[in-house]
Design an enzyme around this catalytic site. Structure first.
Site, mmCIF file in Angstrom:
data_model
loop_
_atom_site.group_PDB
_atom_site.id
_atom_site.type_symbol
_atom_site.label_atom_id
_atom_site.label_comp_id
_atom_site.label_asym_id
_atom_site.label_seq_id
_atom_site.Cartn_x
_atom_site.Cartn_y
_atom_site.Cartn_z
ATOM 1 N N HIS A 334 -1.398 -1.081 0.560
ATOM 2 C CA HIS A 334 -1.981 0.168 1.048
ATOM 3 C C HIS A 334 -1.824 0.223 2.563
ATOM 4 O O HIS A 334 -1.984 -0.791 3.246
ATOM 5 C CB HIS A 334 -3.469 0.199 0.667
ATOM 6 C CG HIS A 334 -4.193 1.421 1.126
ATOM 7 N ND1 HIS A 334 -3.901 2.682 0.652
ATOM 8 C CD2 HIS A 334 -5.216 1.582 2.012
ATOM 9 C CE1 HIS A 334 -4.710 3.562 1.220
ATOM 10 N NE2 HIS A 334 -5.513 2.929 2.056
ATOM 11 N N ASN A 335 -1.484 1.395 3.105
ATOM 12 C CA ASN A 335 -1.238 1.521 4.544
ATOM 13 C C ASN A 335 -0.291 0.412 5.011
ATOM 14 O O ASN A 335 -0.549 -0.297 5.989
ATOM 15 C CB ASN A 335 -2.552 1.457 5.332
ATOM 16 C CG ASN A 335 -3.432 2.670 5.083
ATOM 17 O OD1 ASN A 335 -2.988 3.665 4.512
ATOM 18 N ND2 ASN A 335 -4.685 2.588 5.491
ATOM 19 N N GLU A 364 3.358 2.080 0.798
ATOM 20 C CA GLU A 364 2.830 3.403 1.144
ATOM 21 C C GLU A 364 3.449 3.903 2.442
ATOM 22 O O GLU A 364 3.602 3.142 3.404
ATOM 23 C CB GLU A 364 1.303 3.357 1.291
ATOM 24 C CG GLU A 364 0.718 4.746 1.497
ATOM 25 C CD GLU A 364 -0.794 4.745 1.534
ATOM 26 O OE1 GLU A 364 -1.384 5.797 1.215
ATOM 27 O OE2 GLU A 364 -1.403 3.712 1.885
ATOM 28 N N ASP A 366 2.740 7.091 4.992
ATOM 29 C CA ASP A 366 1.966 8.266 5.403
ATOM 30 C C ASP A 366 2.813 9.071 6.386
ATOM 31 O O ASP A 366 3.001 8.660 7.535
ATOM 32 C CB ASP A 366 0.663 7.840 6.071
ATOM 33 C CG ASP A 366 -0.322 7.228 5.079
ATOM 34 O OD1 ASP A 366 0.029 7.146 3.896
ATOM 35 O OD2 ASP A 366 -1.419 6.832 5.502
ATOM 36 N N HIS A 379 -1.308 6.145 10.534
ATOM 37 C CA HIS A 379 -2.543 6.425 9.820
ATOM 38 C C HIS A 379 -3.160 7.679 10.403
ATOM 39 O O HIS A 379 -3.750 7.645 11.483
ATOM 40 C CB HIS A 379 -3.491 5.224 9.947
ATOM 41 C CG HIS A 379 -4.574 5.219 8.899
ATOM 42 N ND1 HIS A 379 -5.659 4.387 8.963
ATOM 43 C CD2 HIS A 379 -4.712 5.933 7.765
ATOM 44 C CE1 HIS A 379 -6.423 4.591 7.910
ATOM 45 N NE2 HIS A 379 -5.878 5.527 7.170
ATOM 46 N N GLU A 413 2.640 9.874 1.127
ATOM 47 C CA GLU A 413 1.516 10.746 1.474
ATOM 48 C C GLU A 413 2.084 11.765 2.449
ATOM 49 O O GLU A 413 2.292 11.481 3.624
ATOM 50 C CB GLU A 413 0.377 9.933 2.084
ATOM 51 C CG GLU A 413 -0.921 10.709 2.186
ATOM 52 C CD GLU A 413 -2.055 9.841 2.684
ATOM 53 O OE1 GLU A 413 -2.394 9.985 3.886
ATOM 54 O OE2 GLU A 413 -2.585 9.025 1.916
#
Length: 635
Positions: A334-335, A364, A366, A379, A413
């Site tokens: 995650h991230n 991931e 973003d 982030h 994302e």
């Protein structure tokens, strides 16, 4: 007086020559222990060389680097006035990887003007900054890269006895302040403090005297080894050995077989395995000739890979990899782009490389609008640094299948404008090429394909227009509004919102057809509840991202429904927003409910039963993962 000064210089010069000879002898001995005697690359590293250390476009400094005579430590010159000698050293054991060329973020950005065959990087296992270096010639760079690779490889292949001897010799060299190849009690005390070994002085002195067989009030090689063994004696190991050996002082083949069968639960335990362990780990030639194992050999075995609690057979793919994707647990992150905390830490392509090298199969990204029409990754709504989307894709392309050939999922994302979404689509197609899965596999249009079918493929997880098949390019709108509720919930967790920049967030997204068509088997949808008789359920290619808190509630309220759902659908779990320090939840409860993609917070940390692979979950007990046998193994 003149004569006296001359004698002083002569003595000093003689001592310097003596110490140099000692250093060469020690280096030769350690090289021989690793099987690298007379190796040209090793000799070049022991001689050392001037290298350019690179930190930025404007920061390049010449520094001298040299392999120490222990063949396990690199000394680096430092111009910092307050730097201690110890801080100028780093261990070979701390090195994760040595890369040739522009294969780190630093060299990619700051050394494009230098030929790749002169550039190399040392990547460390911990959070220490990567060391980016430029050699004076391609040959010098090759010496460093090949030499370090050899030392790492040969060090790993040394048996426990060789490692112990090497370590003891290294201890002696570090503690031996007067270079007499002996260790006085004071030198021993200081070294124990450096190693953070807390031991009572009177007890240490007692052992010291017992080991000082030469009666010189100092310890030499064999005596240091005896001291180490007495200091680290493990009573529980002695007790276990005594129980296995009975009244004898060694283990016979039959006794070792019984120990392997009853204590270690070795399925293949028999005389052949016992004899191979004796041959491999028994240091006494006399005991080996008599087909026996001493206590020393027993300890060497327990400390080895053969004695590990992890089943060595499971380092290779041993499970059925031909079932649908939903039947597997996936090592996930995650991230992924973050190297440190979730609010102010640096983002880096190196984080993706580290995650992939640890076996991560779900990353991931973003994505946000960046300058010059180039999408960036960071982030959102925080103060973390930003990296280019295209740079991340290049890193993924180069490292996606280094550890495993099984598929990689990129969780997008997407917060980009229509224009930059088209740039994302172009970069994905041009950079990933044939690796990118952009159409359903033949025969996999009613259920998810298997990891075996998807070897070497990269899948996108994200929003999608329409169903499984890509939309036709003829007619229809170029962009359509889709729900973005799940991503909004993930971004807008109240615990995060209170600590970052306050910005409005909509739960609708306009999506371009080019990017939508690249999402095949991982269409991101909002959770509308579990299907029931008479109502249409979620399509097999649709997947939901659950928050940590919500999935825990579902496990309590609808555990059986969740397990049935996960038999045919992928589920992704993301950590609670209050985990801004990158702390992680335990994924076991989620695994028990059949959830496959349990993501962890940042820093490249990835959960999963089998790093590097998709781990087949055991479905008989609601998806409980099968673990290795419990075995006796010293820590």
């Amino acid at each position: 007086m003149q004569f006296q000064r001359g004698r002083g210089r002569s003595r000093s010069h003689s001592r310097e020559l003596y110490l140099q000879e000692q250093s060469l002898e020690v280096a030769a001995l350690n090289g021989q222990r690793m099987g690298l005697q007379d190796d040209k690359d090793l000799q070049a590293l022991l001689k050392g060389s001037q290298l350019l250390k690179v930190k930025s476009n404007s920061w390049r400094r010449e520094r001298f680097y040299k392999l120490q005579e222990d063949c396990k430590t690199i000394w680096q010159e430092s111009r910092k006035v307050m730097r201690t000698p110890e801080s100028q050293l780093f261990s070979i054991e701390d090195i994760q990887e040595v890369r040739m060329g522009h294969r780190t973020e630093g060299l990619e950005k700051f050394a494009r003007d230098v030929p790749e065959d002169r550039c190399f990087s040392i990547v460390f296992k911990n959070q220490r900054n990567t060391l980016d270096l430029i050699a004076s010639s391609p040959a010098d760079a090759q010496h460093w890269v090949q030499g370090l690779h050899k030392i790492i490889h040969h060090s790993g292949n040394m048996d426990q006895q060789q490692k112990l001897q090497h370590w003891i010799h290294s201890c002696l060299r570090k503690a031996d302040k007067n270079k007499d190849n002996k260790m006085s009690f004071k030198e021993l005390q200081n070294f124990l403090k450096e190693l953070n070994i807390q031991v009572d002085d009177s007890y240490a002195r007692k052992i010291f005297r017992e080991c000082d067989h030469s009666q010189t009030d100092s310890l030499e090689d064999e005596e240091i080894e005896a001291f180490y063994k007495m200091l680290t004696q493990r009573k529980e190991i002695d007790r276990t050995f005594a129980e296995a050996a009975g009244s004898g002082e060694t283990l016979s083949v039959d006794q070792l077989v019984r120990f392997l069968q009853h204590q270690q639960r070795e399925e293949a335990a028999g005389p052949a395995l016992a004899l191979s362990l004796i041959e491999r780990y028994e240091p006494s030639e006399k005991a080996k000739a008599q087909r026996q194992m001493t206590k020393d050999g027993f300890l060497m075995y327990l400390l080895s890979a053969d004695g590990s609690a992890f089943n060595l057979a499971h380092r290779r793919v041993y499970q059925d990899m031909g079932q649908p994707l939903s039947h597997y647990l996936v090592s996930s992150s995650h991230n992924t782009y973050l190297l440190e905390d979730q609010l102010r830490g640096p983002s880096s392509t190196e984080a993706y490389i580290r995650a992939l090298c640890k076996g991560c199969r779900c990353l991931e990204l973003d994505c946000w609008d960046g300058p010059n029409q180039e999408p960036i990754i960071y982030h959102g709504y925080t103060f973390t640094s930003k990296i280019l989307f295209c740079d991340v894709l290049r890193a993924i392309r180069d490292y996606a299948f280094k550890v495993s050939q099984y598929p990689v999922i990129l969780s997008l994302e997407n917060h980009c404008s229509l224009e930059q979404q088209r740039v994302m689509a172009r970069h994905l197609r041009e950079t990933l090429g044939s690796m990118l899965l952009d159409r359903p596999l033949e025969g996999a249009t009613t259920s998810l394909p298997s990891p075996e079918q998807l070897k070497g493929k990269i899948l996108l997880k994200g929003k999608k227009l329409g169903g499984l098949l890509p939309l036709s390019g003829e007619g229809g709108p170029e962009a359509t509004v889709v729900s973005d509720e799940d991503e909004a919930a993930e971004m807008e967790d109240e615990a995060v919102k209170s600590r970052v920049q306050h910005k409005p967030r909509e739960d609708k997204l306009r999506l371009v057809k080019e990017l939508s068509n690249m999402v095949i088997y991982c269409k991101s949808v909002h959770f509308r509840g579990f299907s029931s008789p008479g109502t249409p359920g979620q399509a097999f290619y649709e997947m939901v991202s659950f928050s940590e808190n919500r999935i825990l509630r579902l496990l309590q309220e609808s555990g059986n429904s969740l397990v049935r759902h996960n038999e045919s659908h992928l589920s992704r779990i993301y950590p609670a927003g209050w985990r801004t320090d990158s702390s992680n939840y335990s994924p076991v409860e989620m695994w028990n409910g059949g959830c496959q993609i349990d993501t962890w917070s940042g820093n490249g940390r990835v959960p999963g039963p089998l790093p590097g692979q998709w781990g087949l979950r055991v479905r008989a007990e609601a998806g409980l993962p099968a673990g290795p046998q419990l075995r006796l193994q010293p820590t």
